[in-house]
Structure formats: structure tokens, C-alpha cells
Design a protein around this motif. Structure first.
Motif, mmCIF file in Angstrom:
data_model
loop_
_atom_site.group_PDB
_atom_site.id
_atom_site.type_symbol
_atom_site.label_atom_id
_atom_site.label_comp_id
_atom_site.label_asym_id
_atom_site.label_seq_id
_atom_site.Cartn_x
_atom_site.Cartn_y
_atom_site.Cartn_z
ATOM 1 N N VAL A 8 0.845 -1.196 0.000
ATOM 2 C CA VAL A 8 0.000 0.000 0.000
ATOM 3 C C VAL A 8 0.881 1.246 0.000
ATOM 4 O O VAL A 8 0.684 2.158 -0.812
ATOM 5 N N PHE A 9 1.858 1.275 0.888
ATOM 6 C CA PHE A 9 2.753 2.429 0.968
ATOM 7 C C PHE A 9 3.519 2.608 -0.342
ATOM 8 O O PHE A 9 3.639 3.723 -0.847
ATOM 9 N N GLU A 10 4.045 1.519 -0.900
ATOM 10 C CA GLU A 10 4.830 1.594 -2.132
ATOM 11 C C GLU A 10 4.014 2.168 -3.283
ATOM 12 O O GLU A 10 4.466 3.090 -3.979
ATOM 13 N N LEU A 11 2.825 1.630 -3.489
ATOM 14 C CA LEU A 11 2.006 2.084 -4.615
ATOM 15 C C LEU A 11 1.522 3.511 -4.427
ATOM 16 O O LEU A 11 1.560 4.323 -5.356
ATOM 17 N N ARG A 12 1.095 3.834 -3.228
ATOM 18 C CA ARG A 12 0.603 5.195 -2.984
ATOM 19 C C ARG A 12 1.733 6.204 -3.138
ATOM 20 O O ARG A 12 1.565 7.264 -3.744
ATOM 21 N N SER A 13 2.913 5.861 -2.638
ATOM 22 C CA SER A 13 4.073 6.750 -2.781
ATOM 23 C C SER A 13 4.435 6.942 -4.250
ATOM 24 O O SER A 13 4.722 8.052 -4.680
ATOM 25 N N ALA A 14 4.436 5.841 -5.005
ATOM 26 C CA ALA A 14 4.746 5.923 -6.428
ATOM 27 C C ALA A 14 3.737 6.828 -7.135
ATOM 28 O O ALA A 14 4.113 7.665 -7.955
#
Length: 135
Positions: A2-8
Motif C-alpha cells: 500500500v505504501f509503495e504504490l501510494r508513494s509511487a
């Protein structure tokens, strides 16, 4: 994931998951996440692309390399939710089983590593710690 995709997405690497980029199907039963191009391709269009040697429309270049990751409808729903949900709600969903969670993790991580064109030592460290048996 979740963090990775939202950050991207916030950094400008937001994939287009609104529908199949070739035919426009909004809710495909089975789909493929085109990692390199940040788009969604339904199973029917991917089958047609495979038969045509990867060329499915004018924007596709013959011999173009593609990395596609199969995604189920629930993984696709999770990917869409993470991108579009309000900040306070992005962690307020659950996956029905561990395999779905691993599929979400694979798709997100592969997308991020491909778009950023680099690897991360901290990711390797995290994996080594996560793989340790619990005491």
C-alpha cells in the motif's frame, strides 16, 4: 504494498488502471498489469497481443519489451483503491487470502522497481528479516 504504490502514485508514477488500455473494458474478470507501461490489459486483449507478437495497437512497438503481471479482480480492486482512496482510508481494506496479498505485493513491487529503474538495499534487508523464523 500500500505504501509503495501510494508513494509511487504521489511521485508521478501512477499507473492507469481505469480499464483495459486496448479495448476499454472497465471491470475485466482477469487482467494483466503492464508493468513497464503502467497500464491495464484485459485477458482477451493480452491473448490477441500474444498472437500478434506483442503488437496490439499503433502505440505498441514491434519488439517492445513488456512485463505483464496477472491480476485477479480482487487484486485489481485493491490496486485501484490504494490509488484513489482518501489518505486516512488507504489501509482500510483486507484481502481474502494470503495468495491475493502476495499477488498485490508482487505487482506493486515489480512496478515500483521497474519505474524507478533501481534496486534498494533496504528492501533486501527487509526480505532477509522477514524470512527469518519466528521464535
Amino acid at each position: 504494498s500500500v505504501f509503495e504504490l501510494r508513494s509511487a502514485a504521489l511521485m508521478g508514477y501512477c499507473p492507469d488502471l481505469t480499464g483495459c488500455s486496448l479495448c476499454g473494458e472497465t471491470y475485466p474478470e482477469n487482467a494483466y498489469f503492464d508493468i513497464m507501461n503502467g497500464r491495464l490489459i484485459c485477458a482477451d486483449c493480452q491473448t490477441k497481443r500474444n498472437r500478434m507478437g506483442g503488437v496490439g495497437r499503433i502505440e505498441d512497438v514491434p519488439g517492445e519489451r513488456n512485463i505483464v503481471c496477472p491480476v485477479s479482480s480482487s487484486v485489481l480492486a485493491a490496486l485501484r483503491f490504494v490509488i484513489t482512496a482518501p489518505d486516512k482510508k488507504i489501509f482500510s481494506f483486507s484481502m481474502k487470502d494470503g495468495e491475493e496479498e502476495r499477488a498485490l505485493e508482487r505487482a506493486t513491487e515489480t512496478f515500483l522497481l521497474n519505474q524507478l529503474e533501481r534496486d534498494f538495499d533496504t528492501l533486501h534487508f527487509y526480505r532477509s528479516v522477514a524470512d527469518l523464523p519466528s521464535s
